[in-house]
Design a protein around this motif. Structure first.
Motif, mmCIF file in Angstrom:
data_model
loop_
_atom_site.group_PDB
_atom_site.id
_atom_site.type_symbol
_atom_site.label_atom_id
_atom_site.label_comp_id
_atom_site.label_asym_id
_atom_site.label_seq_id
_atom_site.Cartn_x
_atom_site.Cartn_y
_atom_site.Cartn_z
ATOM 1 N N VAL A 109 0.451 -1.179 -0.028
ATOM 2 C CA VAL A 109 -0.114 0.063 -0.061
ATOM 3 C C VAL A 109 0.563 0.807 -0.229
ATOM 4 N N LEU A 110 0.498 2.144 -0.853
ATOM 5 C CA LEU A 110 1.350 3.596 -1.236
ATOM 6 C C LEU A 110 0.533 4.779 -0.625
ATOM 7 N N GLY A 111 0.695 5.493 0.042
ATOM 8 C CA GLY A 111 -0.689 6.852 0.003
ATOM 9 C C GLY A 111 0.627 7.905 0.302
ATOM 10 N N ALA A 120 -2.357 4.481 6.052
ATOM 11 C CA ALA A 120 -2.528 4.415 7.127
ATOM 12 C C ALA A 120 -3.745 3.511 8.257
ATOM 13 N N CYS A 121 -4.746 4.539 8.485
ATOM 14 C CA CYS A 121 -5.647 3.806 8.223
ATOM 15 C C CYS A 121 -5.948 2.324 8.295
ATOM 16 N N LEU A 134 4.409 5.215 3.411
ATOM 17 C CA LEU A 134 3.850 7.320 3.160
ATOM 18 C C LEU A 134 4.776 8.061 2.146
ATOM 19 N N LEU A 135 3.884 8.774 1.694
ATOM 20 C CA LEU A 135 4.674 9.175 0.733
ATOM 21 C C LEU A 135 5.026 11.740 1.153
ATOM 22 N N ALA A 136 5.182 11.782 1.603
ATOM 23 C CA ALA A 136 4.644 13.046 1.832
ATOM 24 C C ALA A 136 3.687 13.412 3.098
ATOM 25 N N PRO A 137 3.213 11.835 3.875
ATOM 26 C CA PRO A 137 1.971 12.157 3.991
ATOM 27 C C PRO A 137 1.392 13.301 5.180
#
Length: 258
Positions: A109-111, A120-121, A134-137
Motif C-alpha cells: 500500500v502506498l499513500g 495509515a488507517c 507513506l509519501l509526504a503524508p
C-alpha cells in the motif's frame, strides 16, 4: 501507461453499492508467478495536473519493475467524504486479495499526501499488507490546522486536488492514523521532500515516531530538493527509485524488465 501493460476495471461491493477499482498489470513474467501489487491511495477524488503526473509516473515505474498497481477506478462514488475513502480502499484491497494473478503475500500500500492518512488507517484493518509506504503524508492534525484559516476547496487544491464535494473533510478528526499504523509490524517506508512547503517534512515524523515508540522498524527518508509533488527531476528520480526498490524487495518481486 507503459507499452504491453494491461489495464482492467473491476468492482467490489460495499454495503450493497459497487466500488470501482482499476488494476494495471505488467506483461506476464517468464516464470508465470503471480505479481506483487501496490494499492495507490491518493486521498482526493480528483487530482490536478502536477499530482496526476506524479501518480502516473509512480504507476509506470512500478509496472516497469514487474509490480502491478491498483487504485480506485473512475466512477467510484465521487461524493463520498475523506473518512469514507478508508472504507473504499479497504474494499478494493480485499478484492485484490482474491485475484489469482496477484500474490497474496506481496500486497503493498502506498499513500501520498492526504492519502497517507487513508493508507495509515487501512494499515489497522488488515494484517495482509506486506509493505507500507507513506509519501509526504499529512496528518489529521495538520489538516485541521489548515482548515482553521482556509476553506476546504483551498486546502484540497493546495494538496493536489482538482475539486472536492461539499463537506469532504467533515469528520476527518475522528480518524487516528498515527495510532492505526502501529497495529501490525511490517516493513514501512516514509519518503518526504526536504523542500515540501505544503506538508512540512516534520509532519511525517508523527508517523515514524509512533512506529518507533511501538518497537517497530521504519525508514524515514528526506529527499533533497523534493517538494510536495517531487517536481524537481532529481528529487522525483530519487523518490521513484527508492519506493520501487522498497516494493520490489517484497519476496524479491518479479525481476525488472530490461
Amino acid at each position: 501507461m507503459t507499452t504491453m501493460t494491461r489495464r482492467e476495471e473491476f468492482s467490489v461491493q460495499l454495503d450493497g453499492s459497487p466500488v470501482r477499482g482499476r488494476l494495471d498489470l505488467p506483461p506476464p513474467a517468464e516464470d508465470k508467478r503471480p505479481f506483487a501489487v501496490v494499492l495507490l491511495c491518493p486521498g482526493l477524488p480528483s487530482l490536478h495536473a502536477e499530482n496526476s503526473e506524479l501518480h502516473t509516473m509512480i504507476t509506470d515505474t512500478l509496472l516497469d519493475s514487474g509490480v502491478a498497481v491498483a487504485a480506485l477506478g473512475e466512477g467510484s462514488p465521487a461524493a463520498r467524504l475523506a473518512v469514507e475513502r478508508v472504507d473504499d480502499v479497504a474494499a478494493i484491497f480485499h478484492g485484490l486479495a482474491l485475484r489469482d494473478e496477484l500474490d497474496l503475500n506481496r500486497l503493498g500500500v502506498l499513500g501520498h499526501s492526504l492519502g497517507g492518512i487513508i493508507a495509515a488507517c487501512l494499515a489497522k484493518r488488515t494484517d495482509q499488507i506486506n509493505r507500507l509506504c507513506l509519501l509526504a503524508p499529512s496528518t489529521t492534525g495538520e489538516v485541521a490546522a489548515r482548515l482553521v484559516n482556509g476553506s476546504p476547496m483551498e486546502l484540497a487544491a493546495r494538496m493536489g486536488g482538482a475539486e472536492v464535494p461539499d463537506g469532504f473533510f467533515n469528520g476527518i478528526e475522528t480518524l487516528s492514523p498515527a495510532e492505526d499504523i502501529v497495529a501490525y509490524d511490517r516493513p514501512t517506508l516514509i519518503l518526504h521532500g526536504a523542500a515540501d512547503r505544503i506538508v512540512p517534512p516534520e509532519v511525517s515524523a508523527t508517523y515514524s515516531d509512533a512506529i518507533q515508540a511501538a518497537g517497530h522498524h521504519v525508514d524515514r527518508i528526506l529527499v533533497a530538493l523534493g517538494d510536495h509533488f517531487f517536481t524537481n527531476p532529481l528529487a522525483r528520480a530519487a523518490c521513484l527509485d527508492r519506493l520501487t526498490q522498497f516494493f520490489v524487495a517484497a519476496g524479491n518481486g518479479n525481476a525488472p524488465r530490461s
